[in-house]
Design a protein around this motif. Structure first.
Motif, short mmCIF file in Angstrom:
data_model
loop_
_atom_site.label_atom_id
_atom_site.label_comp_id
_atom_site.label_asym_id
_atom_site.label_seq_id
_atom_site.Cartn_x
_atom_site.Cartn_y
_atom_site.Cartn_z
N ALA A 192 38.11 31.58 38.00
CA ALA A 192 36.90 31.75 39.02
C ALA A 192 37.27 32.82 40.01
CB ALA A 192 36.24 30.78 39.60
N THR A 193 38.41 33.49 39.69
CA THR A 193 38.65 34.60 41.00
C THR A 193 37.84 35.82 40.56
OG1 THR A 193 40.87 33.78 40.50
CG2 THR A 193 40.70 35.74 41.75
N THR B 41 31.38 28.01 40.42
CA THR B 41 31.69 28.88 41.72
C THR B 41 32.12 28.24 42.86
OG1 THR B 41 29.41 29.12 42.41
CG2 THR B 41 30.15 30.66 41.04
N LYS C 81 40.31 29.04 41.73
CA LYS C 81 40.39 30.54 42.34
C LYS C 81 41.77 30.80 42.88
CE LYS C 81 35.59 29.94 44.00
NZ LYS C 81 34.56 29.83 44.91
N SER D 56 29.59 31.64 35.67
CA SER D 56 30.42 31.86 36.66
C SER D 56 29.80 33.06 37.53
CB SER D 56 31.81 32.36 35.93
OG SER D 56 32.85 32.35 36.68
N THR E 29 33.85 37.47 37.58
CA THR E 29 35.19 36.69 37.55
C THR E 29 35.97 36.88 36.25
OG1 THR E 29 34.19 34.58 36.22
CG2 THR E 29 34.21 34.78 38.84
N THR F 81 38.80 40.27 44.18
CA THR F 81 40.06 39.83 44.77
C THR F 81 41.32 40.10 43.78
OG1 THR F 81 38.70 37.94 45.23
CG2 THR F 81 41.18 37.31 45.17
#
Lengths: 262, 161
Positions: free
Chosen positions: A71-72, A51, A57, A28, A105, A76
């Motif tokens: 995968a955030t 990714t 995401k 990740s 992430t 964020t």
């Protein structure tokens, strides 16, 4: 580090297929995996980058639940969760440093389950649900000890579903060199009771502090925990702190989290 | 080996990379852009910070192949079009924000990411943001002054030393 093949699928289905190879591992943000590969502690034959998968995401509100794609990035979550679950956003904004938060992430952190990582405390204290490529796992069943989780080989986390609490906060005693938690407490108050999860302290990884939960469920105030601390037995002892010191911090950091809860 | 193509400082550049080739090594060894430094190689020191798609990242902890197709800015891309130092670089010179200079490329790249997010940071916000950039000469004071000055604020508000 040893060389490996690199693949970057664009869907979860393709990633799962690539991971059916025994020698393959998911990548990740790589903020833990790549350093451990440099030390040759890990040597996958193939790295499957997650990714490039858009469906993994994003931060999304669904009623009383906040759903975060695996995968955030930490950065964020720090921004986009703030309006919905501020304590979670604040936790994400305290992980590592800004450059680490721009790669690391939530799914990577949870799959790794470092005993001093921050996210496991939020997930366990929120009673969140880990959604994977083939099932849903309750937080209480997911964390199974230091660097150990309920994930099967080839299974990847796709999202985490957080029930939004009435009040919550994370209080982290930072190990100043690594900025991991020397001990961190996440407190979350729900209509049916209070949950407290402690990270950084136990040799068994993140755990729920049940004595603290009982005291806070009847009286949600720092005073309800007066004089209380964790058990030194089974706590981590290293050059940064003894088991007794970490046990003491369990009480201190939980009180600080309760005072800060909003 | 696989071909990796990046837009680096506005120009499309390509080279061959192995799976294990780090973005930092790709920039330095393959593309010849040695302004990005590798200090600790363990993602702690921040000498290797570059911007990937507008975000500050540690290029020693990122695979070149994972960055394929991305837009990278390195310290070589920071100067003004006429070659003169940009505002942040000039402020580092004016305030003696470097001693040996090894950490400076990463400091400038992180400072630039900070000012893009927060154009008027306080002293404490600057110190906090630069947590992932280590200066082993321990010249932090003048680095923080330089960032304050680059943001158009009065660097003299900070205590002398």
């Amino acid at each position: 580090m040893y060389n490996f093949d690199f693949v970057k699928p664009s869907s979860v289905a393709e990633a799962v297929k690539a991971l059916s190879d025994d020698e393959a591992q998911p990548l990740s943000g790589g903020q833990t995996l790549l350093p451990s590969m440099k030390q040759r502690l890990n040597a996958p034959g193939t790295l499957v980058s997650l990714t490039g998968i858009a469906e993994l995401k994003g931060v999304k509100r669904e009623g009383d639940t906040l759903v975060i794609g695996a995968a955030t990035l930490h950065a964020t979550v720090a921004k986009e969760a703030a309006a919905h679950y501020p304590a979670l956003a604040e936790l994400a904004g305290q992980i590592g440093d800004p450059a680490v938060r721009n790669r690391g992430t939530i799914g990577g952190s949870l799959a790794n389950n470092d005993p001093s990582a921050c996210y496991p405390a939020a997930v366990l204290a929120s009673g969140a649900t880990i959604v994977t490529s083939n099932r849903e796992i309750a937080a209480d069943d997911y964390f199974q000890g230091m660097f150990t989780t309920a994930l099967e080989p080839g299974e990847i986390i796709t999202a985490v579903r957080f029930p939004i609490p009435q009040k919550a906060a994370y209080a982290k005693f930072v190990q100043p060199a690594s900025r991991f938690a020397l001990t961190g407490a996440f407190v979350a108050q729900y209509a049916d009771g209070v949950r407290v999860a402690i990270t950084g302290a136990s040799e068994g990884g993140v755990f729920r502090w049940s004595e603290g939960e009982a005291a806070l469920s009847s009286n949600f105030s720092a005073d309800a925990l007066k004089g209380m601390s964790g058990e030194a037995e089974g706590m981590i002892g290293d050059l940064h702190g003894t088991p007794a010191y970490r046990a003491h911090l369990v009480g201190v950091m939980t009180r600080r989290a309760v005072s800060a809860a909003h | 080996m696989t071909k990796v193509t990046l837009t680096v400082n506005g120009k499309s550049m390509s080279g061959e990379a192995e799976g294990r080739t780090l973005l930092a090594s790709f920039l330095r060894d393959t593309l010849g852009l040695t302004g990005t430094h590798i200090g600790c190689d363990t993602s702690q020191c921040g000498a290797c910070v570059v911007h990937l798609d507008g975000k500050a990242v540690k290029s020693c902890t990122l695979l070149a192949m994972d960055a394929d197709g991305g837009n990278v800015t390195t310290i070589e891309g920071m100067a003004n079009a006429d070659g003169s130092l940009n505002t942040i670089q000039q402020a580092f010179q004016d305030h003696h924000g470097l001693q040996c200079g090894f950490c400076t490329p990463g400091m400038v790249m992180s400072a630039s990411a900070l000012l893009a997010e927060n154009p008027k940071p306080t002293e404490s916000e600057i110190r906090h943001y630069l947590e992932g950039n280590i200066c082993r000469c321990t010249g932090y004071h003048n680095i923080v002054k330089a960032v304050l000055a680059a943001s158009g604020q009065d660097a003299n508000v900070m205590a002398a030393e």
